[in-house]
Design a protein around this motif. Structure first.
Motif, PDB file in Angstrom:
ATOM      1  N   THR A 138       3.778  -0.714 -14.131  1.00 52.99           N
ATOM      2  CA  THR A 138       3.764   0.234 -13.008  1.00 52.99           C
ATOM      3  C   THR A 138       2.720  -0.191 -11.981  1.00 52.99           C
ATOM      4  O   THR A 138       1.799  -0.988 -12.265  1.00 52.99           O
ATOM      5  CB  THR A 138       3.433   1.653 -13.507  1.00 52.99           C
ATOM      6  N   CYS A 139       2.858   0.366 -10.790  1.00 52.16           N
ATOM      7  CA  CYS A 139       1.904   0.109  -9.705  1.00 52.16           C
ATOM      8  C   CYS A 139       0.528   0.637 -10.095  1.00 52.16           C
ATOM      9  O   CYS A 139       0.395   1.774 -10.540  1.00 52.16           O
ATOM     10  CB  CYS A 139       2.395   0.782  -8.419  1.00 52.16           C
ATOM     11  N   MET A 140      -0.472  -0.182  -9.904  1.00 50.28           N
ATOM     12  CA  MET A 140      -1.831   0.204 -10.270  1.00 50.28           C
ATOM     13  C   MET A 140      -2.332   1.372  -9.420  1.00 50.28           C
ATOM     14  O   MET A 140      -3.164   2.161  -9.849  1.00 50.28           O
ATOM     15  CB  MET A 140      -2.753  -1.012 -10.101  1.00 50.28           C
ATOM     16  N   GLN A 141      -1.738   1.488  -8.205  1.00 46.40           N
ATOM     17  CA  GLN A 141      -2.220   2.503  -7.276  1.00 46.40           C
ATOM     18  C   GLN A 141      -1.471   3.837  -7.453  1.00 46.40           C
ATOM     19  O   GLN A 141      -2.083   4.877  -7.646  1.00 46.40           O
ATOM     20  CB  GLN A 141      -2.036   1.994  -5.833  1.00 46.40           C
ATOM     21  N   CYS A 142      -0.116   3.803  -7.382  1.00 48.52           N
ATOM     22  CA  CYS A 142       0.658   5.057  -7.394  1.00 48.52           C
ATOM     23  C   CYS A 142       1.439   5.286  -8.683  1.00 48.52           C
ATOM     24  O   CYS A 142       2.121   6.294  -8.827  1.00 48.52           O
ATOM     25  CB  CYS A 142       1.609   5.095  -6.197  1.00 48.52           C
ATOM     26  N   LEU A 144       7.682  -0.562 -11.662  1.00 52.13           N
ATOM     27  CA  LEU A 144       7.994  -1.775 -10.918  1.00 52.13           C
ATOM     28  C   LEU A 144       9.125  -2.585 -11.547  1.00 52.13           C
ATOM     29  O   LEU A 144       9.437  -3.676 -11.076  1.00 52.13           O
ATOM     30  CB  LEU A 144       6.730  -2.650 -10.819  1.00 52.13           C
ATOM     31  N   VAL A 145       9.741  -2.033 -12.590  1.00 51.91           N
ATOM     32  CA  VAL A 145      10.826  -2.747 -13.263  1.00 51.91           C
ATOM     33  C   VAL A 145      12.011  -2.873 -12.293  1.00 51.91           C
ATOM     34  O   VAL A 145      12.493  -1.862 -11.754  1.00 51.91           O
ATOM     35  CB  VAL A 145      11.271  -2.009 -14.543  1.00 51.91           C
ATOM     36  N   GLY A 146      12.422  -4.093 -12.050  1.00 52.32           N
ATOM     37  CA  GLY A 146      13.569  -4.331 -11.158  1.00 52.32           C
ATOM     38  C   GLY A 146      13.229  -4.202  -9.680  1.00 52.32           C
ATOM     39  O   GLY A 146      14.137  -4.198  -8.847  1.00 52.32           O
ATOM     40  N   ARG A 147      11.945  -4.087  -9.337  1.00 47.66           N
ATOM     41  CA  ARG A 147      11.546  -3.953  -7.937  1.00 47.66           C
ATOM     42  C   ARG A 147      10.583  -5.068  -7.563  1.00 47.66           C
ATOM     43  O   ARG A 147       9.946  -5.687  -8.411  1.00 47.66           O
ATOM     44  CB  ARG A 147      10.850  -2.596  -7.715  1.00 47.66           C
ATOM     45  N   GLY A 148      10.463  -5.278  -6.274  1.00 41.72           N
ATOM     46  CA  GLY A 148       9.475  -6.231  -5.797  1.00 41.72           C
ATOM     47  C   GLY A 148       8.071  -5.675  -5.966  1.00 41.72           C
ATOM     48  O   GLY A 148       7.865  -4.471  -5.979  1.00 41.72           O
ATOM     49  N   PHE A 149       7.079  -6.566  -6.092  1.00 41.04           N
ATOM     50  CA  PHE A 149       5.700  -6.123  -6.253  1.00 41.04           C
ATOM     51  C   PHE A 149       4.774  -7.197  -5.685  1.00 41.04           C
ATOM     52  O   PHE A 149       5.165  -8.341  -5.424  1.00 41.04           O
ATOM     53  CB  PHE A 149       5.381  -5.844  -7.728  1.00 41.04           C
ATOM     54  N   LEU A 150       3.535  -6.823  -5.490  1.00 45.30           N
ATOM     55  CA  LEU A 150       2.504  -7.716  -4.967  1.00 45.30           C
ATOM     56  C   LEU A 150       1.356  -7.770  -5.955  1.00 45.30           C
ATOM     57  O   LEU A 150       1.147  -6.850  -6.748  1.00 45.30           O
ATOM     58  CB  LEU A 150       2.008  -7.208  -3.605  1.00 45.30           C
ATOM     59  N   CYS A 160       2.950  -1.905  -5.984  1.00 49.97           N
ATOM     60  CA  CYS A 160       4.247  -1.839  -5.331  1.00 49.97           C
ATOM     61  C   CYS A 160       4.084  -2.332  -3.892  1.00 49.97           C
ATOM     62  O   CYS A 160       2.972  -2.423  -3.375  1.00 49.97           O
ATOM     63  CB  CYS A 160       4.816  -0.419  -5.364  1.00 49.97           C
ATOM     64  N   THR A 161       5.153  -2.652  -3.234  1.00 45.36           N
ATOM     65  CA  THR A 161       5.066  -3.247  -1.876  1.00 45.36           C
ATOM     66  C   THR A 161       4.447  -2.265  -0.895  1.00 45.36           C
ATOM     67  O   THR A 161       3.677  -2.671   0.012  1.00 45.36           O
ATOM     68  CB  THR A 161       6.461  -3.664  -1.387  1.00 45.36           C
ATOM     69  N   ASP A 162       4.712  -0.954  -1.080  1.00 52.77           N
ATOM     70  CA  ASP A 162       4.112   0.031  -0.174  1.00 52.77           C
ATOM     71  C   ASP A 162       2.610   0.064  -0.304  1.00 52.77           C
ATOM     72  O   ASP A 162       1.871   0.038   0.711  1.00 52.77           O
ATOM     73  CB  ASP A 162       4.681   1.423  -0.455  1.00 52.77           C
ATOM     74  N   CYS A 163       2.110   0.146  -1.548  1.00 54.33           N
ATOM     75  CA  CYS A 163       0.655   0.185  -1.745  1.00 54.33           C
ATOM     76  C   CYS A 163      -0.004  -1.134  -1.369  1.00 54.33           C
ATOM     77  O   CYS A 163      -1.141  -1.171  -0.889  1.00 54.33           O
ATOM     78  CB  CYS A 163       0.331   0.538  -3.193  1.00 54.33           C
ATOM     79  N   GLY A 164       0.736  -2.227  -1.567  1.00 56.91           N
ATOM     80  CA  GLY A 164       0.202  -3.530  -1.213  1.00 56.91           C
ATOM     81  C   GLY A 164      -0.010  -3.685   0.276  1.00 56.91           C
ATOM     82  O   GLY A 164      -0.997  -4.281   0.730  1.00 56.91           O
ATOM     83  N   ARG A 165       0.899  -3.152   1.123  1.00 53.59           N
ATOM     84  CA  ARG A 165       0.763  -3.261   2.578  1.00 53.59           C
ATOM     85  C   ARG A 165      -0.431  -2.413   3.058  1.00 53.59           C
ATOM     86  O   ARG A 165      -1.118  -2.773   4.015  1.00 53.59           O
ATOM     87  CB  ARG A 165       2.048  -2.781   3.251  1.00 53.59           C
ATOM     88  N   GLU A 166      -0.646  -1.258   2.402  1.00 50.06           N
ATOM     89  CA  GLU A 166      -1.755  -0.410   2.813  1.00 50.06           C
ATOM     90  C   GLU A 166      -3.093  -1.106   2.578  1.00 50.06           C
ATOM     91  O   GLU A 166      -4.072  -0.848   3.297  1.00 50.06           O
ATOM     92  CB  GLU A 166      -1.733   0.886   2.006  1.00 50.06           C
ATOM     93  N   LYS A 167      -3.128  -1.966   1.569  1.00 47.68           N
ATOM     94  CA  LYS A 167      -4.370  -2.706   1.296  1.00 47.68           C
ATOM     95  C   LYS A 167      -4.608  -3.712   2.403  1.00 47.68           C
ATOM     96  O   LYS A 167      -5.696  -4.171   2.609  1.00 47.68           O
ATOM     97  CB  LYS A 167      -4.272  -3.427  -0.051  1.00 47.68           C
TER      98      LYS A 167
END
Length: 280
Positions: free
Chosen positions: A251-255, A259-265, A273-280
């Motif tokens: 799972t996303c460390m932030q939210c 993340l299974v089957g999804r893109g991640f950073l 997750c890509t959303d939390c990654g962009r906020e960083k």
């Protein structure tokens, strides 16, 4: 002066000076008594008179001279006898006709003697022998094998597998592992010594392990929960850059979104997750 009469209650003939029989405070001449009350003999059908012994068995009656074995005609008075199909038999005739025969010596097993029985066969106690040591088995445990009967000790020496753990004979309910026999109670996890018979287990270097011990010793650890990851129990996992996660722990460390089957950073050691990654 008149004399008081003493007559048979039934025929009214005088009993004075004659033999008579009392029944329920009433007197009868012997002839009337026999006609009225005597039992008939089962053999000759004649009345059992006052001067005869009346021998009875189960509501049947015999003259003493008629109380004989139906087969050999030997007198049964004051002797043991048996009844079969409404006939009286001496013990010898009954044994020869109806008693079981010993499967070893073929002789009659006499009533009252000790005998062994197994699956419709009978033996004299002294004829029921171990096939190997030829000693009487008696009331001890035995094991049938190939039309023979063996005491437990001889069976174990001749036929039983030996447990590779305790080296004792396996007589019932063994386990085979790696082509070797074990007692169920001897087949244990090499780690915790828990009994493995009937349980799921695995092996490493030919040593058996329960799933818990194998997982703790050899399985990869989940980055998320730090618990072992094992596919033995059907668990799915994610692998990335030599790190592993249970599917539910990826799972996303932030939210904390899965993340299974999804893109991640990645950010250092964190997975986002890509959303939390962009906020960083």
């Amino acid at each position: 002066m008149s004399t008081e009469r003493f007559d048979c209650h039934y025929c009214k003939e005088s009993l004075l000076g004659n033999k008579y029989i009392m029944k329920e405070d009433t007197q009868y001449c012997t002839k009337c008594y026999e006609n009225l009350f005597s039992n008939c003999c089962e053999v000759c059908s004649l009345p059992i008179g006052c001067n005869c012994k009346d021998l009875s068995y189960k509501d049947c009656h015999w003259h003493e001279q008629c109380f004989k074995c139906a087969k050999c005609s030997r007198p049964l008075v004051e002797k043991p006898f048996a009844a079969k199909d409404e006939q009286l038999l001496c013990t010898e005739c009954y044994s020869h006709e109806y008693s079981s025969k010993c499967s070893t010596c073929k002789k009659t097993i006499m009533p009252g003697s000790r005998k062994m029985e197994y699956k419709g066969n009978s033996w004299h106690e002294t004829c029921f022998l171990c096939h190997r040591c030829q000693q009487p088995i008696g009331t001890k445990s035995f094991i049938p094998k190939d039309n023979g009967y063996f005491c437990v000790s001889c069976f174990e020496k001749q036929f039983a597998y030996q447990c590779c753990a305790c080296k004792k004979a396996i007589t019932t309910g063994g386990v085979t592992y790696n082509d070797k026999p074990w007692h169920r109670e001897c087949f244990l996890c090499i780690g915790c010594k828990k009994q493995l018979s009937g349980q799921r287990f695995t092996s490493r270097e030919n040593y058996p392990y329960c799933l818990d011990c194998f997982s703790n010793l050899y399985a990869k650890k989940c980055v998320g929960c730090t618990k072992p990851i094992t596919s033995l129990a059907g668990a799915k996992y994610i692998s990335f850059e030599e790190r592993q996660w249970h599917s539910e722990c990826f799972t996303c460390m932030q939210c904390s979104v899965s993340l299974v089957g999804r893109g991640f950073l990645t950010q250092r050691d964190d997975i986002l997750c890509t959303d939390c990654g962009r906020e960083k």
